[in-house]
Design a protein around this motif. Structure first.
Motif, PDB file in Angstrom:
ATOM      1  N   LEU A   1      43.243  33.472  31.349  1.00 45.47           N
ATOM      2  CA  LEU A   1      43.301  33.122  32.766  1.00 45.47           C
ATOM      3  C   LEU A   1      42.246  32.066  33.048  1.00 45.47           C
TER       4      LEU A   1
ATOM      5  N   PRO B   1      47.788  31.041  33.050  1.00 49.62           N
ATOM      6  CA  PRO B   1      47.732  31.402  34.474  1.00 49.62           C
ATOM      7  C   PRO B   1      46.435  30.893  35.108  1.00 49.62           C
TER       8      PRO B   1
ATOM      9  N   ILE C   1      43.945  30.724  38.852  1.00 42.48           N
ATOM     10  CA  ILE C   1      43.602  31.105  40.217  1.00 42.48           C
ATOM     11  C   ILE C   1      42.621  30.069  40.747  1.00 42.48           C
TER      12      ILE C   1
ATOM     13  N   ASP D   1      47.591  32.871  44.552  1.00 45.76           N
ATOM     14  CA  ASP D   1      46.858  32.145  43.524  1.00 45.76           C
ATOM     15  C   ASP D   1      45.572  31.515  44.055  1.00 45.76           C
TER      16      ASP D   1
ATOM     17  N   ARG E   1      45.847  39.703  38.050  1.00 41.04           N
ATOM     18  CA  ARG E   1      46.536  38.652  37.308  1.00 41.04           C
ATOM     19  C   ARG E   1      46.519  38.925  35.809  1.00 41.04           C
TER      20      ARG E   1
ATOM     21  N   ALA F   1      49.200  41.300  35.231  1.00 41.37           N
ATOM     22  CA  ALA F   1      50.509  40.921  35.766  1.00 41.37           C
ATOM     23  C   ALA F   1      51.490  40.647  34.632  1.00 41.37           C
TER      24      ALA F   1
END
Length: 439
Positions: free
Chosen positions: A289, A326, A328, A354, A376, A379
């Motif tokens: 992430l 991914p 954020i 996000d 996340r 997820a």
């Protein structure tokens, strides 16, 4: 090695500097004033004494001097009036332009690439960082070996091999630079292999990796310190962090998560640095992430975000698609905006899954960020059926710790166990890697 004291620019701390931003009128993401503010900040990052700063409109760049004849004369008068020793040009300056400007202005000239190399050279703390900066610097310096004997004389002593006048000496310098660069690349390959080994070990370990990225001075290190309780250098200073740092943190539903603080990005990041720091920045590629930290209080926050995404794109970090890492967005420095804007930002962030509006300095919104990161990471988890040996208690414990076991069933002969477990695809790959290593 500290480039700020030894490179061909001959820059010393406290040198009186004039900062000039050539406005070519080609549009772009930022205004000339915004670019000037950043250029002054970059110059201050190596403790230059800024005696003047201005934007110069350039309608038609001159191949010989970049600026027009009249503009060069005005700049020369400004340099003399301020007794400036150095002129920082926030743009690309060719070797010929640099030489001619130095003659006309009576001061040393350095462009944006050279300035950023100066900063990186001063910030490098690890062996890897030092090697990367020297390689990038030599790549840049090689193009500066123009046939100007006085220019070469000013370079004397740079890395201990840049010598005196003469075409033969130039060729010798080029050969020595090439040899040194080849040696540095070999050493960096060794460092890269070690880093790759460490990364592969982490990927086999049961811990996800979260990487902080963002424009320089966006507040990544302050956020890193908040989340980890560390004391990584976090100052209101461009490029305060250069070498990546890893720390373990705990998040809801995750016993251990590795958090990585990376070097800050900047607009027009020199290609030499992107190439040299690729091994370091590849930490981002291996992350589960990415947290893109943005200084939401900055007038150019959107432009800065676009620059970060551009650099990530050159590294191969794709947005969207099944293989994308991914991401954020952490809208940081919420404490620096007024009440009305804060309320609007928080409301907008709450509408998106996000984005988190927060302040690493005050801690506002930090719990929301922690929850978003934890959610996340878990997820897209789905149920996988995994076959285990009945004696593999360690494997079963791993699955229970990092997923939700839905069903277990032993085989009739009792030698194997079928486990239905809800896991993310990332954790499934980690588990498979663990099995590959053991076999």
């Amino acid at each position: 090695m500290t480039i700020a004291r030894t490179d061909d620019a001959g820059i010393a701390r406290g040198a009186r500097a004039l900062v000039v931003v050539p406005d070519l009128g080609a549009g772009g993401r930022r205004s000339g004033e915004a670019r000037l503010e950043e250029a002054v900040g970059l110059s201050a990052a190596i403790s230059l004494d800024i005696v003047g700063a201005e934007v110069v409109r350039v309608r038609s760049p001159r191949p010989a001097t970049l600026f027009g004849t009249g503009q060069v004369e005005v700049l020369a008068a400004t340099v003399a009036g301020h007794e400036a020793e150095l002129v920082v040009v926030d743009g690309n300056v060719s070797p010929i332009q640099q030489r001619n400007l130095e003659k006309a202005l009576g001061a040393k000239v350095i462009d944006r690439t050279g300035l950023i190399l100066e900063i990186f050279g001063e910030r490098a703390a690890t062996r890897e960082g030092t090697l990367q900066v020297e390689l990038a610097h030599l790549d840049y310096q090689a193009s500066r070996l123009v046939r100007s004997w006085t220019h070469l004389e000013r370079q004397r002593g740079g890395f201990g091999f840049l010598g005196g006048p003469g075409e033969t000496q130039i060729e010798t310098d080029r050969r020595l630079i090439r040899d040194r660069m080849a040696k540095l690349r070999r050493e960096l390959e060794g460092v890269k292999r070690t880093r790759t080994l460490h990364r592969s070990r982490r990927q086999r370990a049961p811990w996800p990796v979260v990487a902080l990225v963002g424009y320089t001075n966006a507040g990544k290190s302050t956020l890193f310190n908040r989340l980890t309780g560390s004391d990584v250098m976090a100052e209101d200073l461009l490029f305060a962090t250069l070498d990546p740092t890893l720390r373990a943190i705990r998040l809801p539903g995750h016993d251990k998560v590795m958090l990585s603080d990376t070097v800050g990005f900047v607009s027009d990041l020199p290609t030499q640095l992107v190439a040299a720091f690729r091994a370091t920045l590849e930490e981002v590629l291996s992350a589960d992430l990415i947290i893109h930290v943005r200084d939401i209080s900055h007038a150019d926050s959107d432009a800065q975000a676009a620059d970060v995404e551009e650099v990530l794109g050159t590294l191969g970090v794709r947005s969207g698609g099944p293989d994308a890492v991914p991401m954020i967005e952490a809208w940081n420095k919420l404490d620096r905006v007024d009440e009305d804007r804060r309320a609007a930002l928080v409301a907008e962030a709450d509408r998106r899954d996000d984005v988190v509006a927060q302040s690493a300095l005050t801690g506002e919104g930090l719990e929301r960020l922690i929850t978003a990161v934890a959610d996340r990471l878990t997820a897209a988890a789905r149920v996988h059926r995994i076959q285990l040996s009945s004696s593999d208690g360690e494997g079963l414990a791993w699955l229970r710790a990092h997923g939700t076991v839905v069903r277990e069933e032993a085989s009739e002969d009792g030698t194997t166990r079928s486990v239905d477990v809800r896991l993310s695809d990332v954790d499934r790959r980690r588990f498979e890697a663990r099995l590959a290593v053991r076999t």
